[in-house]
Design an enzyme around this catalytic site. Structure first.
Site, mmCIF file in Angstrom:
data_model
loop_
_atom_site.group_PDB
_atom_site.id
_atom_site.type_symbol
_atom_site.label_atom_id
_atom_site.label_comp_id
_atom_site.label_asym_id
_atom_site.label_seq_id
_atom_site.Cartn_x
_atom_site.Cartn_y
_atom_site.Cartn_z
ATOM 1 N N HIS A 41 40.134 38.816 42.427
ATOM 2 C CA HIS A 41 40.601 39.648 41.319
ATOM 3 C C HIS A 41 41.789 40.517 41.721
ATOM 4 O O HIS A 41 42.010 40.806 42.897
ATOM 5 C CB HIS A 41 39.463 40.520 40.802
ATOM 6 C CG HIS A 41 38.452 39.762 40.015
ATOM 7 N ND1 HIS A 41 37.348 40.366 39.462
ATOM 8 C CD2 HIS A 41 38.376 38.450 39.663
ATOM 9 C CE1 HIS A 41 36.635 39.464 38.806
ATOM 10 N NE2 HIS A 41 37.241 38.287 38.923
ATOM 11 N N GLU A 80 42.403 43.702 41.428
ATOM 12 C CA GLU A 80 42.093 44.961 42.111
ATOM 13 C C GLU A 80 41.873 44.724 43.607
ATOM 14 O O GLU A 80 42.418 45.463 44.440
ATOM 15 C CB GLU A 80 40.837 45.613 41.512
ATOM 16 C CG GLU A 80 40.946 45.918 40.037
ATOM 17 C CD GLU A 80 40.427 44.802 39.117
ATOM 18 O OE1 GLU A 80 39.930 45.137 38.040
ATOM 19 O OE2 GLU A 80 40.536 43.610 39.478
ATOM 20 N N CYS A 88 35.397 44.748 37.394
ATOM 21 C CA CYS A 88 34.038 44.201 37.533
ATOM 22 C C CYS A 88 33.296 44.958 38.636
ATOM 23 O O CYS A 88 33.879 45.765 39.361
ATOM 24 C CB CYS A 88 34.101 42.710 37.853
ATOM 25 S SG CYS A 88 34.623 42.353 39.555
ATOM 26 N N CYS A 106 34.771 44.406 42.248
ATOM 27 C CA CYS A 106 35.990 45.190 42.472
ATOM 28 C C CYS A 106 35.669 46.678 42.558
ATOM 29 O O CYS A 106 36.312 47.409 43.313
ATOM 30 C CB CYS A 106 37.016 44.912 41.381
ATOM 31 S SG CYS A 106 37.729 43.249 41.523
#
Length: 166
Positions: A79, A81, A105, A108
Site C-alpha cells: 500500500h 502508506e 487499512c 498500514c
C-alpha cells in the site's frame, strides 16, 4: 503589484502530491498515493500502491477476486502508506503527518504508528464500515494518532505540462 490570492494551501499542496503520486500506480481498480510531511512542511517521502521491487507488474495478479487469495492482488500489493514509510530510507518520521486520499487499512495503521507519524490526513473514508478500517481506527486512536478528514476548498486542481503554460 500585490501577491496572488488564489495560491493553494499546504493541505492542498501535500494532498495534491499524494494524489499525483497515485497516478504512478498500475492497479486498474484503485490508485492510492501518500505523502509524508514533517513539522516544517518538508516532504520526507512519497509512495503509491504497487508490487514490491523485483516483482513484475506483468507476473503478479491485479484481480480483486479469485479462486484463492493468491489469485488476487491482495497478498502482494504494498500500500501507498507503507511504501512512503519504507521510501523514507530510515529517516525518522517521528512527529510527521501523512496525507493519503483513502483512509488507511489496519496493516498500514500499524506501520504508521510504529514509524512515529502523529497525524493521518485523508479525504475518503469509503471503507469505514469494514472490519479492517474499524481495527485501523481503534489502533490509531489508542496510539494517539490524530485523524483529520480534509474538506477541500476546491474540487479540482489542474496541472498542465504544456510549455506555453509554464
Amino acid at each position: 503589484m500585490s501577491k496572488r490570492a488564489d495560491y493553494i494551501s499546504w493541505d492542498e499542496y501535500f494532498m495534491g502530491i499524494a494524489i499525483l503520486s497515485s497516478q504512478r500506480s498500475k492497479d486498474p481498480s484503485t490508485q492510492v498515493g501518500a505523502c509524508i510531511v514533517n513539522s516544517e512542511n518538508r516532504i520526507m517521502s512519497v509512495g503509491y500502491n504497487g508490487f514490491p521491487r523485483g516483482c513484475s507488474d506483468d507476473d503478479f495478479p491485479w484481480n480483486r477476486q479469485g479462486e484463492k487469495q493468491s489469485d488476487t492482488k491482495y497478498p502482494f500489493v504494498c500500500h501507498a502508506e507503507l511504501n512512503a514509510i519504507l521510501n523514507a530510507g530510515g529517516r525518522s518520521l517521528a512527529g510527521c503527518r501523512i496525507y493519503v486520499a483513502l483512509f488507511p487499512c489496519n496493516e498500514c495503521a500499524k506501520a504508521i504508528i510504529q514509524s512515529g507519524i502523529t497525524e493521518v490526513i485523508y479525504i475518503s473514508d469509503k471503507y469505514a464500515n469494514t472490519d479492517g478500517v474499524f481495527a485501523s481506527k481503534k489502533m490509531l486512536n489508542a496510539a494517539g494518532v490524530k485523524l483529520t478528514q480534509l474538506k477541500m476548498k476546491r474540487e479540482k486542481l489542474n496541472i498542465s505540462f504544456r510549455e506555453e503554460d509554464i
